[in-house]
Structure formats: structure tokens, C-alpha cells
Motif scaffolding. Structure first.
Motif, PDB file in Angstrom:
ATOM      1  N   THR A  67     -25.354  20.257  -9.185  1.00  0.00           N
ATOM      2  CA  THR A  67     -24.282  19.634  -8.408  1.00  0.00           C
ATOM      3  C   THR A  67     -24.750  18.247  -7.984  1.00  0.00           C
ATOM      4  O   THR A  67     -25.944  17.954  -7.986  1.00  0.00           O
ATOM      5  CB  THR A  67     -23.904  20.505  -7.191  1.00  0.00           C
ATOM      6  N   SER A  69     -23.347  13.777  -7.367  1.00  0.00           N
ATOM      7  CA  SER A  69     -22.334  12.752  -7.612  1.00  0.00           C
ATOM      8  C   SER A  69     -23.067  11.416  -7.726  1.00  0.00           C
ATOM      9  O   SER A  69     -24.109  11.367  -8.370  1.00  0.00           O
ATOM     10  CB  SER A  69     -21.307  12.772  -6.470  1.00  0.00           C
ATOM     11  N   GLY A  85     -20.210  13.636  -2.272  1.00  0.00           N
ATOM     12  CA  GLY A  85     -20.688  14.667  -3.194  1.00  0.00           C
ATOM     13  C   GLY A  85     -22.179  14.915  -3.076  1.00  0.00           C
ATOM     14  O   GLY A  85     -22.639  16.061  -3.185  1.00  0.00           O
ATOM     15  N   GLU A 179     -19.144  18.787  -9.490  1.00  0.00           N
ATOM     16  CA  GLU A 179     -19.179  17.566  -8.672  1.00  0.00           C
ATOM     17  C   GLU A 179     -18.114  17.665  -7.580  1.00  0.00           C
ATOM     18  O   GLU A 179     -16.934  17.864  -7.876  1.00  0.00           O
ATOM     19  CB  GLU A 179     -18.917  16.323  -9.541  1.00  0.00           C
ATOM     20  N   HIS A 181     -16.044  15.670  -4.692  1.00  0.00           N
ATOM     21  CA  HIS A 181     -15.643  14.264  -4.518  1.00  0.00           C
ATOM     22  C   HIS A 181     -14.509  14.176  -3.515  1.00  0.00           C
ATOM     23  O   HIS A 181     -13.666  15.063  -3.447  1.00  0.00           O
ATOM     24  CB  HIS A 181     -15.180  13.708  -5.872  1.00  0.00           C
ATOM     25  N   HIS A 344     -14.985   9.915 -13.303  1.00  0.00           N
ATOM     26  CA  HIS A 344     -16.149  10.537 -12.654  1.00  0.00           C
ATOM     27  C   HIS A 344     -17.211  10.849 -13.698  1.00  0.00           C
ATOM     28  O   HIS A 344     -16.892  11.115 -14.860  1.00  0.00           O
ATOM     29  CB  HIS A 344     -15.742  11.845 -11.963  1.00  0.00           C
ATOM     30  N   ALA A 346     -18.594  13.602 -13.878  1.00  0.00           N
ATOM     31  CA  ALA A 346     -18.227  14.954 -14.336  1.00  0.00           C
ATOM     32  C   ALA A 346     -17.344  14.878 -15.583  1.00  0.00           C
ATOM     33  O   ALA A 346     -17.439  15.724 -16.478  1.00  0.00           O
ATOM     34  CB  ALA A 346     -17.517  15.720 -13.221  1.00  0.00           C
ATOM     35  N   SER A 350     -18.390  16.353 -19.230  1.00  0.00           N
ATOM     36  CA  SER A 350     -17.609  17.538 -19.624  1.00  0.00           C
ATOM     37  C   SER A 350     -17.563  17.726 -21.139  1.00  0.00           C
ATOM     38  O   SER A 350     -17.284  18.827 -21.612  1.00  0.00           O
ATOM     39  CB  SER A 350     -16.191  17.462 -19.057  1.00  0.00           C
ATOM     40  N   THR A 355     -18.186  21.885 -16.982  1.00  0.00           N
ATOM     41  CA  THR A 355     -18.107  21.013 -15.811  1.00  0.00           C
ATOM     42  C   THR A 355     -16.865  21.312 -14.992  1.00  0.00           C
ATOM     43  O   THR A 355     -15.816  21.643 -15.537  1.00  0.00           O
ATOM     44  CB  THR A 355     -18.064  19.542 -16.305  1.00  0.00           C
ATOM     45  N   MET A 357     -14.858  20.188 -10.910  1.00  0.00           N
ATOM     46  CA  MET A 357     -14.895  19.320  -9.726  1.00  0.00           C
ATOM     47  C   MET A 357     -14.145  19.948  -8.562  1.00  0.00           C
ATOM     48  O   MET A 357     -13.133  20.618  -8.757  1.00  0.00           O
ATOM     49  CB  MET A 357     -14.243  17.963 -10.023  1.00  0.00           C
TER      50      MET A 357
END
Ligand code: GLV
Ligand code: MN
Ligand code: MN
Length: 396
Positions: A67, A69, A85, A179, A181, A344, A346, A350, A355, A357
Motif C-alpha cells: 500500500t 501513494s 495515502g 492505494e 487517495h 494515479h 495504481a 494495474s 491493483t 484504490m
């Protein structure tokens, strides 16, 4: 954590954050990350692309739950885009330890470098490099507004640019990346929920429009004799708005540079950067093609030369349904699932890694601005939701 992060890179005049890749503010954010990792007894490492990792358990074992960001910002960004994040990741680990949860999978917290692309123009440089979506050669060509190349900036910050490039072994060790956010819109505010789950990210990109005209005296040059690229630029901005509206997309010219940039000189060159996004690829293509057509028509009338360069592009991201559904189940099954027009790390990951969020309510929806906000209760709800998800995925 927020008290320590709050002053880093904050501009006294605007109250916004200026945490650009490989600057002093970025270094301070990175030091903070390392301190947080070490204070929790996590194994700290920096990967070949400058992304930071804080590991619990054997990081080479595979099937890790990760995890995190980013900590960098747009020019005069808000406090939450990115840092929420990272802070929530450390806080969620603290919460899991408080619960006495036992990790059965390796676990890591990350800070991906240069997510916003504020300095070198390309977003998500750290995750793009790691996943092979940006080559070393392309990265070496990136320059900031002062002409400093990315490898030089990286070297001056104490990192080895020779090492950058795809990192497939590292990504192969990740079984799930989540992630958290701050939401960059008002969907959760309107639905009355503190936390949501991402469904998809709109395809988006950045296009640089170079309008080249002829510098001349603002007082003595007759209007009919001018080749003024500012006119072409202005018409192009209006066309972008018009075409986006027609298509149900968004299009923004948020950055411009003018040469020679004198009040009493007709510009020789206007550079404008178009950021455009839409729910699907065909719509985005239509909007950008229409803006280019309008720019070209006007350029011909103004005697201006037009060059358009696509500087970055990210195709549509549909987050993996299995992980998304599992997370929704862990969170009780009634969490709203929403799409976003924001990019992002993420989204970049992905394509390679399962992944997902989580979004935390933003009461005004404002983001990429010092006015960005999130209520403390909602941030806490985000931490608890993230802890629940990590516990469900990584703990016994
Ligand atoms: C990043 O926040 C982007 O969507 O530009
Ligand atoms: Mn952002
Ligand atoms: Mn962000």
C-alpha cells in the motif's frame, strides 16, 4: 505525521505545496518516509528508480500486499493528494499492530517518485519506469523548465540515474497493491459516504502545442502585418473548451510559456500544454483531433506554424474486478464504487499487478489547489478501512 509533513515545501504566500521531484522539498519528504519506516522497525529500501519501500516480512518471498501513494505535489498543490495515502498506510499499520493482527503475507508501504510530473512534464515517472512503461532512454530525455535533465537532477539529489529502468522482479513480488487517495471530486460528498472504491480511471494525456510566429514591436507593427501566435493559442483554448463540452469530456490548458515574454513585444513563440481526459478512448481521440484541427485552421489564418507533440498518454484503466469485489466484501459490501478522471500510480501498475484504490471523501471536491481538504473523521475512517482491507488480505 501531519504535523511533521505540514511545513515541507509549503509556500508562505499561497499556502500551497511545491514538492517537485528531486528538489530539497522532495528530499525532506523522502527523509520523513525513511524515518517513519525505521521508527516502526520496517526494512527500508530505495529501488533503482528512486521509489521508496518500507517492508515488513521477507520482501523476496512474493505475493506481498503493498500500500502507499506519493509525496510530491503539483505547483501549489493541496496537503492530501498523495500524502493522505502514505500517512494512512503507516497509520493503518499502527492500527493493525494495535489489533494484534498477524501478517501471513509480506507487507510493504511505498512512496512512488514524481507522480505528478510537475517538474519534468510526465506524470507517474517512478511507477512508469518500474513497470517498463517509460524507458531509461526516454527518461534521460526529460528536461525541466530550466533545461535540467532528469538524470542530472536525480544525481544532484544523491541517486544513481544509471540504474533506472524496468524492475519486473520487484513488481512480480507484489500480489496486491492498494492505494488510498483523497477523492478529487464530490461523488462521496453527494452520496454521503466517507470512503469509496475505484472502478476505473479515464484515459488521459498531455499534448504540447507550439505556436511559432514572429516577434515584433507591439507599438509599431500594423495588425495586418503581424504573425501573432497568441491569437492562435487563444482560439485553441476556446476550441478545447467547446470540443470537450460537446463530447462530455474535459480539456484544460493549465500551463503556458511565452517567448520573449515581454509586455511590449508580439510573441515569437507560445507553448501551451493541453491536458485532456474522457470516459473512453474514442471520445478522447475525437476531442484532441478536433482541437488540433481548430488550432491548425487558426494557425493558417494567423501565419503561425503549429507543432503538436503528445508528451504522455495513459489508456483507460479498469481496476481488477476480483480484488475490487474482495475489498468491497471486506468493507461490508455497501461501499460506493466510483470512476475518476485523475491519474494515479495504481493505474500505471494495474497493467502488471492486481491493483485497487480507496477514496476518502473530499467535502468540496477541490484538488490540485491549496484549498483541497478532507475532514479528520473521514481521514480516520479511511485509515480504518485501509487497515480492514490489509487485515483481510494480508493477515490471519
Ligand atoms: C494527477 O493527479 C493527475 O491526474 O494529473
Ligand atoms: Mn494529483
Ligand atoms: Mn495523487
Amino acid at each position: 505525521m501531519w504535523r511533521e509533513l505540514a511545513p515541507i515545501g509549503r509556500h508562505a504566500g499561497t499556502g500551497g505545496y511545491r514538492r517537485f521531484a528531486w528538489t530539497g522539498a522532495d528530499a525532506d519528504c523522502r527523509n520523513w518516509f525513511q524515518e517513519q519506516a525505521e521508527a516502526r522497525g520496517l526494512t527500508y529500501e530505495v529501488d533503482r528508480n528512486g521509489n521508496q519501500w518500507a517492508w515488513l516480512g521477507d520482501h523476496s518471498a512474493g505475493d506481498a500486499v503493498v500500500t502507499g501513494s506519493h509525496l510530491d505535489s503539483v505547483p501549489d498543490g493541496g496537503a492530501f493528494d498523495g500524502p493522505l495515502g502514505v500517512v494512512s498506510s503507516f497509520a493503518a499499520l499502527d492500527e493493525l499492530r494495535r489489533r494484534g493482527a498477524q501478517f501471513t503475507r509480506p507487507f510493504a508501504i511505498t512512496n512512488f517518485g514524481d507522480e505528478e510530473g510537475a517538474r519534468f512534464g510526465l506524470a507517474c515517472v517512478g511507477s512508469r519506469l518500474a513497470s517498463g512503461r517509460l524507458s531509461k532512454e526516454q527518461a534521460f530525455e526529460l528536461r525541466d523548465g530550466d533545461g535540467i535533465r532528469l538524470p542530472q537532477a536525480m544525481e544532484e539529489a544523491g541517486y544513481d540515474p544509471a540504474a533506472i529502468g524496468p524492475d519486473p522482479e520487484r513488481l512480480a513480488r507484489i500480489g496486491a497493491f492498494v492505494e488510498l487517495h483523497v477523492e478529487q471530486g464530490r461523488a462521496l460528498d453527494l452520496s454521503g459516504d466517507a470512503v469509496g472504491i475505484a472502478s476505473a480511471i479515464w484515459p488521459h494525456g498531455r499534448w504540447r502545442f507550439d505556436f511559432a510566429g514572429e516577434a515584433n514591436h507591439a507599438g509599431t507593427t500594423r495588425l495586418v502585418d503581424r504573425r501573432d501566435p497568441m491569437l492562435t493559442y487563444a482560439e485553441t483554448v476556446l476550441a478545447a473548451r467547446r470540443e470537450a463540452e460537446l463530447a462530455g469530456a474535459v480539456a484544460t490548458f493549465g500551463k503556458i510559456s511565452v517567448e520573449p515574454n515581454g509586455v511590449n513585444a508580439i510573441p515569437s513563440l507560445v507553448r501551451g500544454w493541453l491536458d485532456s481526459r474522457a470516459a473512453d478512448q474514442a471520445t478522447l481521440d475525437t476531442v484532441v483531433a478536433a482541437v488540433q484541427r481548430a488550432a491548425k485552421e487558426r494557425a493558417d489564418r494567423d501565419g503561425v506554424d503549429l507543432r503538436v507533440v503528445r508528451e504522455s498518454f495513459t489508456p483507460v484503466v479498469e481496476f481488477e474486478h476480483a480484488l475490487r469485489d474482495e475489498i468491497n466484501k471486506i468493507l461490508g459490501g455497501a461501499v460506493p464504487v466510483l470512476g475518476t478522471g485523475a491519474g494515479h500510480d495504481a493505474g500505471i501498475l494495474s497493467a502488471t499487478v492486481p491493483t485497487a484504490m480507496l477514496f476518502v471523501r473530499n467535502p468540496t471536491g477541490v484538488s490540485h489547489s491549496p484549498a483541497e481538504s478532507a475532514a479528520e473523521d473521514d481521514c480516520v475512517a479511511g485509515v480504518i478501512a485501509l487497515a480492514d482491507v490489509l487485515e483481510g488480505l494480508a493477515c490471519s
